[in-house]
Design an enzyme around this catalytic site. Structure first.
Site, mmCIF file in Angstrom:
data_model
loop_
_atom_site.group_PDB
_atom_site.id
_atom_site.type_symbol
_atom_site.label_atom_id
_atom_site.label_comp_id
_atom_site.label_asym_id
_atom_site.label_seq_id
_atom_site.Cartn_x
_atom_site.Cartn_y
_atom_site.Cartn_z
ATOM 1 N NE ARG A 104 -3.866 0.554 1.949
ATOM 2 C CZ ARG A 104 -5.083 0.653 2.474
ATOM 3 N NH1 ARG A 104 -5.305 1.453 3.492
ATOM 4 N NH2 ARG A 104 -6.081 -0.066 1.994
ATOM 5 C CG HIS A 131 -8.353 -0.081 -2.787
ATOM 6 N ND1 HIS A 131 -7.580 -1.168 -2.419
ATOM 7 C CD2 HIS A 131 -9.037 0.288 -1.665
ATOM 8 C CE1 HIS A 131 -7.787 -1.421 -1.129
ATOM 9 N NE2 HIS A 131 -8.667 -0.571 -0.660
ATOM 10 C CD GLN A 134 -12.949 -1.824 -0.715
ATOM 11 O OE1 GLN A 134 -12.137 -1.786 0.188
ATOM 12 N NE2 GLN A 134 -14.175 -2.302 -0.542
ATOM 13 C CG ASP A 226 -13.614 6.212 -1.038
ATOM 14 O OD1 ASP A 226 -13.531 6.084 0.195
ATOM 15 O OD2 ASP A 226 -12.613 6.230 -1.790
ATOM 16 C CB CYS A 266 -14.156 1.182 0.094
ATOM 17 S SG CYS A 266 -13.713 2.923 0.216
ATOM 18 N NE ARG A 294 -10.454 -5.477 0.770
ATOM 19 C CZ ARG A 294 -9.670 -4.446 1.102
ATOM 20 N NH1 ARG A 294 -10.211 -3.342 1.599
ATOM 21 N NH2 ARG A 294 -8.370 -4.474 0.898
#
Ligand code: CP
Ligand code: NVA
Length: 308
Positions: A104, A131, A134, A226, A266, A294
């Site tokens: 990340r 991402h 996700q 988001d 998310c 996830r």
């Protein structure tokens, strides 16, 4: 899964996604019965995190533990990527120790450079650009909730950011209609849409930019949002809060959508900014099932990438 890495959704073909979703369903079922296959015994995931994380870090680490493997969490202070030593050297050495690397970071180029120099799979655990873990979880969750992705319509309300981009790629690949409603200057860029068109022919039938969020949500099965201020954009916070004020997912916006529309985020959510308490806590919200997935999606992903 044919690709070595998951740097972006562009790496995946339809068949890879179908395989991933089928294995996710299997692993989720096995997980419920405490019958997870110890298929990654003796394997190690190196996790480089240059930004904060709760879901991504914990779900990857738990995924490795449940499959009999191990994960090592490396922060900016531990390896100081690119400063203490080059990305190339970190990648070449780390990949001799571990069986997979998740990263990340800020610049997407850091992920691509790491992947190019690594002898083991590299997973993008979020970059400023995209991402992918996700998005895979999101579409898996939608399929799980609705039963199929056929004729599904997703409306994304908010910033044309990393999350919006990976969703656009995955929706185009899976032929899911995706309407994006963002304030002026925060839309998915023409450059991005061109890159998407080059990767997925005919994306125009699925991806639409719609200025007014009320129009975007009208026929939607899913409303997705988001944060207005992604990690690294903190200095723009004040301006962004003003620019996004008409793009809040609240009960008024939900009233323009179909009854029973699902609301997704998310997370982390900024309650009272991009989403109100009554909506995130309300009957339409599936955000916690989405977050849980996830773990299941990444278990399947790790198994497919590591155990080739
Ligand atoms: N959605 C997500 O990636 O959450 P974290 O930032 O907590 O990992
Ligand atoms: N767009 C957000 C996503 C967090 C999971 C960010 O980049 O901060």
């Amino acid at each position: 899964m044919r690709c070595k890495n998951l740097v972006s959704i562009a790496d995946l073909e339809r068949e890879d996604i179908d395989e991933l979703f089928a294995l996710t369903a299997e692993m989720k079922e096995a997980g419920k019965k405490d019958a997870t296959d110890i298929c990654l015994a003796g394997k190690t995931l190196g996790m480089i995190f240059e930004k904060s994380s709760m879901r991504t870090r914990v779900s990857f680490e738990v995924a490795m533990t449940q499959m009999g493997g191990h994960a090592i969490y490396l922060t900016k202070h531990d390896i100081n990527l690119g400063e203490r030593e080059s990305i190339k050297d970190v990648s070449k050495v780390l990949s001799r120790f571990v069986d997979c690397i998740a990263i990340r970071t800020y610049d997407h180029e850091t992920v691509t450079a790491l992947a190019e120099n690594s002898s083991v799979p590299v997973i993008n655990a979020l970059s400023d650009y995209t991402h992918p873990c996700q998005a895979l979880t999101d579409l898996y969750t939608i399929k799980e909730k609705i039963g199929s992705l056929d004729n599904v319509k997703v409306a994304y309300v908010g910033d044309g950011n990393n999350v919006a981009r990976s969703l656009a790629y995955l929706c185009a690949k899976l032929k899911v209609s995706y309407a994006v409603s963002s304030p002026v200057n925060y839309e998915l860029s023409a450059e991005f849409l061109e890159a998407l068109e080059n990767n997925v022919n005919g994306k125009d039938s699925y991806i639409k930019l719609i200025g007014d969020p009320r129009d975007a949500v009208k026929d939607a099965d899913i409303i997705y949002t988001d944060t207005w201020i992604s990690m690294g954009e903190e200095e723009e916070a004040e301006t962004r809060r003003k620019d996004f004020q008409d793009f809040q997912v609240n009960s008024e916006l939900i009233s323009y959508a179909k009854n029973g529309v699902f609301v997704m985020h998310c997370l982390p959510a900024h309650r009272g900014e991009e989403i109100t308490d009554d909506v995130i806590d309300g009957v339409n919200s599936i955000v916690y099932d989405q977050a849980e997935n996830r773990l299941h999606v990444q278990k399947a992903l790790l198994k497919l990438l590591i155990n080739k």
